[in-house]
Design a protein around this motif. Structure first.
Motif, PDB file in Angstrom:
ATOM      1  N   ASN A 153       0.808  -1.325  -0.118  1.00 30.64           N
ATOM      2  CA  ASN A 153       0.004  -0.088   0.168  1.00 30.64           C
ATOM      3  C   ASN A 153       0.911   1.330   0.090  1.00 30.64           C
ATOM      4  O   ASN A 153       0.575   2.271  -0.823  1.00 30.64           O
ATOM      5  CB  ASN A 153      -0.775   0.014   1.353  1.00 30.64           C
ATOM      6  N   ALA A 154       1.942   1.042   0.646  1.00 34.91           N
ATOM      7  CA  ALA A 154       2.869   2.250   1.123  1.00 34.91           C
ATOM      8  C   ALA A 154       3.413   2.584  -0.308  1.00 34.91           C
ATOM      9  O   ALA A 154       3.659   3.872  -0.621  1.00 34.91           O
ATOM     10  CB  ALA A 154       3.777   2.172   2.007  1.00 34.91           C
ATOM     11  N   ILE A 155       3.667   1.779  -1.088  1.00 33.59           N
ATOM     12  CA  ILE A 155       4.546   1.868  -2.262  1.00 33.59           C
ATOM     13  C   ILE A 155       3.537   2.340  -3.458  1.00 33.59           C
ATOM     14  O   ILE A 155       3.699   3.067  -4.272  1.00 33.59           O
ATOM     15  CB  ILE A 155       5.187   0.607  -2.939  1.00 33.59           C
ATOM     16  N   GLY A 206      -4.811  -2.614  -8.882  1.00 29.65           N
ATOM     17  CA  GLY A 206      -5.293  -3.979  -8.790  1.00 29.65           C
ATOM     18  C   GLY A 206      -5.541  -4.385  -7.484  1.00 29.65           C
ATOM     19  O   GLY A 206      -5.417  -5.537  -6.817  1.00 29.65           O
ATOM     20  N   GLY A 207      -5.913  -3.290  -6.567  1.00 32.84           N
ATOM     21  CA  GLY A 207      -6.478  -3.635  -5.049  1.00 32.84           C
ATOM     22  C   GLY A 207      -7.828  -4.356  -5.122  1.00 32.84           C
ATOM     23  O   GLY A 207      -8.559  -4.201  -6.022  1.00 32.84           O
ATOM     24  N   THR A 208      -7.960  -4.809  -4.016  1.00 31.55           N
ATOM     25  CA  THR A 208      -9.322  -5.540  -3.715  1.00 31.55           C
ATOM     26  C   THR A 208     -10.304  -4.708  -2.602  1.00 31.55           C
ATOM     27  O   THR A 208     -11.669  -5.226  -2.551  1.00 31.55           O
ATOM     28  CB  THR A 208      -9.133  -6.961  -3.277  1.00 31.55           C
ATOM     29  N   GLY A 209      -9.531  -3.907  -2.039  1.00 31.78           N
ATOM     30  CA  GLY A 209     -10.178  -3.268  -0.940  1.00 31.78           C
ATOM     31  C   GLY A 209     -10.370  -4.177   0.350  1.00 31.78           C
ATOM     32  O   GLY A 209     -11.163  -3.578   1.286  1.00 31.78           O
ATOM     33  N   LEU A 210      -9.642  -5.256   0.397  1.00 33.56           N
ATOM     34  CA  LEU A 210      -9.662  -6.162   1.605  1.00 33.56           C
ATOM     35  C   LEU A 210      -8.360  -6.153   2.390  1.00 33.56           C
ATOM     36  O   LEU A 210      -8.360  -6.592   3.384  1.00 33.56           O
ATOM     37  CB  LEU A 210     -10.140  -7.484   1.253  1.00 33.56           C
ATOM     38  N   ARG A 267      -8.690   4.396  -8.407  1.00 36.71           N
ATOM     39  CA  ARG A 267      -7.313   4.511  -8.259  1.00 36.71           C
ATOM     40  C   ARG A 267      -6.860   2.997  -7.669  1.00 36.71           C
ATOM     41  O   ARG A 267      -6.132   2.506  -8.281  1.00 36.71           O
ATOM     42  CB  ARG A 267      -6.910   5.363  -7.331  1.00 36.71           C
ATOM     43  N   SER A 268      -7.783   2.537  -6.625  1.00 42.14           N
ATOM     44  CA  SER A 268      -7.313   1.170  -6.102  1.00 42.14           C
ATOM     45  C   SER A 268      -7.618   0.147  -7.064  1.00 42.14           C
ATOM     46  O   SER A 268      -6.877  -0.830  -7.125  1.00 42.14           O
ATOM     47  CB  SER A 268      -8.534   0.940  -4.815  1.00 42.14           C
ATOM     48  N   ARG A 269      -8.749   0.073  -7.894  1.00 39.05           N
ATOM     49  CA  ARG A 269      -8.967  -0.765  -9.049  1.00 39.05           C
ATOM     50  C   ARG A 269      -7.876  -0.742  -9.818  1.00 39.05           C
ATOM     51  O   ARG A 269      -7.191  -1.647 -10.492  1.00 39.05           O
ATOM     52  CB  ARG A 269     -10.410  -0.582  -9.926  1.00 39.05           C
ATOM     53  N   LEU A 294      -6.419  -4.151   4.043  1.00 40.65           N
ATOM     54  CA  LEU A 294      -6.411  -3.448   5.497  1.00 40.65           C
ATOM     55  C   LEU A 294      -7.307  -4.238   6.614  1.00 40.65           C
ATOM     56  O   LEU A 294      -7.153  -4.418   7.811  1.00 40.65           O
ATOM     57  CB  LEU A 294      -6.534  -1.928   5.574  1.00 40.65           C
ATOM     58  N   ALA A 295      -8.430  -4.758   5.818  1.00 39.38           N
ATOM     59  CA  ALA A 295      -9.459  -5.431   6.899  1.00 39.38           C
ATOM     60  C   ALA A 295      -8.711  -6.769   7.196  1.00 39.38           C
ATOM     61  O   ALA A 295      -8.630  -7.147   8.474  1.00 39.38           O
ATOM     62  CB  ALA A 295     -10.723  -5.952   6.052  1.00 39.38           C
ATOM     63  N   ILE A 296      -7.796  -7.343   6.316  1.00 40.51           N
ATOM     64  CA  ILE A 296      -7.121  -8.424   6.707  1.00 40.51           C
ATOM     65  C   ILE A 296      -6.021  -8.264   7.749  1.00 40.51           C
ATOM     66  O   ILE A 296      -5.916  -8.985   8.726  1.00 40.51           O
ATOM     67  CB  ILE A 296      -6.631  -9.180   5.403  1.00 40.51           C
ATOM     68  N   PHE A 337     -13.792  -3.653   1.754  1.00 39.94           N
ATOM     69  CA  PHE A 337     -14.187  -2.757   0.633  1.00 39.94           C
ATOM     70  C   PHE A 337     -14.127  -1.257   0.726  1.00 39.94           C
ATOM     71  O   PHE A 337     -14.391  -0.896  -0.134  1.00 39.94           O
ATOM     72  CB  PHE A 337     -15.487  -3.372  -0.013  1.00 39.94           C
ATOM     73  N   TYR A 338     -13.737  -0.922   1.720  1.00 39.92           N
ATOM     74  CA  TYR A 338     -13.569   0.624   1.821  1.00 39.92           C
ATOM     75  C   TYR A 338     -12.201   1.337   1.369  1.00 39.92           C
ATOM     76  O   TYR A 338     -11.382   0.601   1.563  1.00 39.92           O
ATOM     77  CB  TYR A 338     -13.596   1.191   3.523  1.00 39.92           C
ATOM     78  N   ARG A 339     -12.636   2.135   0.216  1.00 41.11           N
ATOM     79  CA  ARG A 339     -11.437   2.742  -0.279  1.00 41.11           C
ATOM     80  C   ARG A 339     -11.680   4.200  -0.565  1.00 41.11           C
ATOM     81  O   ARG A 339     -12.674   4.784  -0.642  1.00 41.11           O
ATOM     82  CB  ARG A 339     -11.281   2.161  -1.839  1.00 41.11           C
ATOM     83  N   VAL A 340     -10.265   4.898  -0.439  1.00 38.82           N
ATOM     84  CA  VAL A 340     -10.579   6.231  -0.561  1.00 38.82           C
ATOM     85  C   VAL A 340     -10.878   6.637  -1.931  1.00 38.82           C
ATOM     86  O   VAL A 340     -11.938   7.672  -2.125  1.00 38.82           O
ATOM     87  CB  VAL A 340      -9.127   7.124  -0.057  1.00 38.82           C
ATOM     88  N   ASP A 341     -10.502   6.030  -2.867  1.00 37.43           N
ATOM     89  CA  ASP A 341     -10.574   6.484  -4.215  1.00 37.43           C
ATOM     90  C   ASP A 341     -10.817   4.968  -5.048  1.00 37.43           C
ATOM     91  O   ASP A 341      -9.667   4.356  -5.321  1.00 37.43           O
ATOM     92  CB  ASP A 341      -9.193   7.149  -4.962  1.00 37.43           C
ATOM     93  N   THR A 342     -11.983   4.681  -5.329  1.00 39.60           N
ATOM     94  CA  THR A 342     -12.057   3.180  -5.766  1.00 39.60           C
ATOM     95  C   THR A 342     -11.478   3.214  -7.113  1.00 39.60           C
ATOM     96  O   THR A 342     -10.771   2.063  -7.557  1.00 39.60           O
ATOM     97  CB  THR A 342     -13.860   2.809  -5.984  1.00 39.60           C
TER      98      THR A 342
END
Ligand code: ADP
Length: 267
Positions: free
Chosen positions: A164-166, A228-232, A223-225, A234-236, A216-221
């Protein structure tokens, strides 16, 4: 919810004959849990349907218009591969999440060397950092740090935070991983280890911070997509840290960067 039952014969509540016993039960918690579950199912369905719709669309195009166009076929197959990988990652993250949620109360007992875990996570993320022009810096303790933990799950925690940081904070050019041993932390019984992943990117608006670990919470959906992010992720991370009886803290300053720290009990 109120349940009405006939009054047992031996109960003397000084009520007139034929009275009834009314018991009240608070169902707010049950209703909330049900609403969260419904929301989750709706989110998962939506997240799976997006790549599936794209795949079906491209299959149709490959059968029709793009049939004899080799360049278009190549392009579409590349997109289809990306969408299929996204689904694969999502299913993998869903499995990880259900696993860590299920045994949250079971505390890992085997000892793990956190330094080795961090080294592995840094090595795994080095190619991504290099591709994005980000320097990964390791600071603080580097010697062995033994604590009770699950090596695979802890690797997942720090890989997610570094990734995430990268991905989101890489514009600052540097991601710093700092490890610190703590003799005494208020609220924790024994010694602890603090691991901090800090970037110098754009930072996160404070209104988002409390919700970042929601599924599934994202600041910018968008951008996350795109990343290649799943939105999961940080929940994990949150559930794995809870399973280790640890704590996570997120701090961020707009324009300066973000800091994700994890505190793990060492004894
Ligand atoms: P994702 O799969 O979208 O990366 P995560 O649960 O890992 O899901 O992260 C949730 C959201 O938190 C991301 O979509 C991003 O908006 C935000 N985020 C996470 N880490 C950072 C960071 N280091 N800097 C800025 N935003 C971040």
């Amino acid at each position: 919810l109120a349940t009405v039952a006939p009054l047992p014969p031996d109960v003397d509540l000084r009520m007139p004959k034929g009275g009834a016993l009314v018991t009240m039960e608070d169902v707010t918690g049950i209703e909330e849990a049900e609403a969260i579950r419904r929301d989750f199912v709706a989110n998962v369905s939506h997240e799976l349907r997006t790549p599936l719709t794209a795949l079906i669309g491209f299959i149709e195009t490959l059968r029709g218009a793009a049939r004899d166009d080799a360049a278009a076929r190549d392009r579409f197959l590349t997109i289809m591969e990306r969408e299929a990988s996204r689904m694969n990652r999502l299913v993998g993250d869903l499995l990880s999440l259900s696993r860590v949620e299920a045994d949250e109360r079971v505390r890992p007992t085997a000892l793990v060397d956190l330094s080795a875990v961090l080294k592995g996570a840094v090595q795994a993320l080095a190619p991504l950092a290099e591709a994005r022009g980000v320097v990964l810096v390791r600071a603080g303790e580097t010697g062995p740090l033994r604590l009770p933990g699950d090596p695979d799950q802890l690797t997942q925690v720090f890989s997610n935070l570094l990734e995430n940081a990268i991905k989101y904070g890489g514009s600052g050019g540097e991601v710093r991983l700092t490890v610190e041993q703590i003799a005494h932390e208020p609220g924790l019984r024994g010694p602890a280890v603090r691991v901090e992943v800090a970037d110098k990117g754009e930072g996160i608006d404070p209104i988002h911070i409390p919700r970042l670990t929601e599924r599934f919470y994202r600041v910018d959906t968008h951008r996350s997509r795109e990343q290649g992010g799943t939105g999961l992720g940080l929940a994990i991370v949150k559930h794995i840290v809870a399973r280790h009886r640890g704590r996570m803290r997120i701090e961020s300053e707009k324009g300066k960067g973000s800091r994700f720290s994890v505190l793990l009990p060492a004894g």
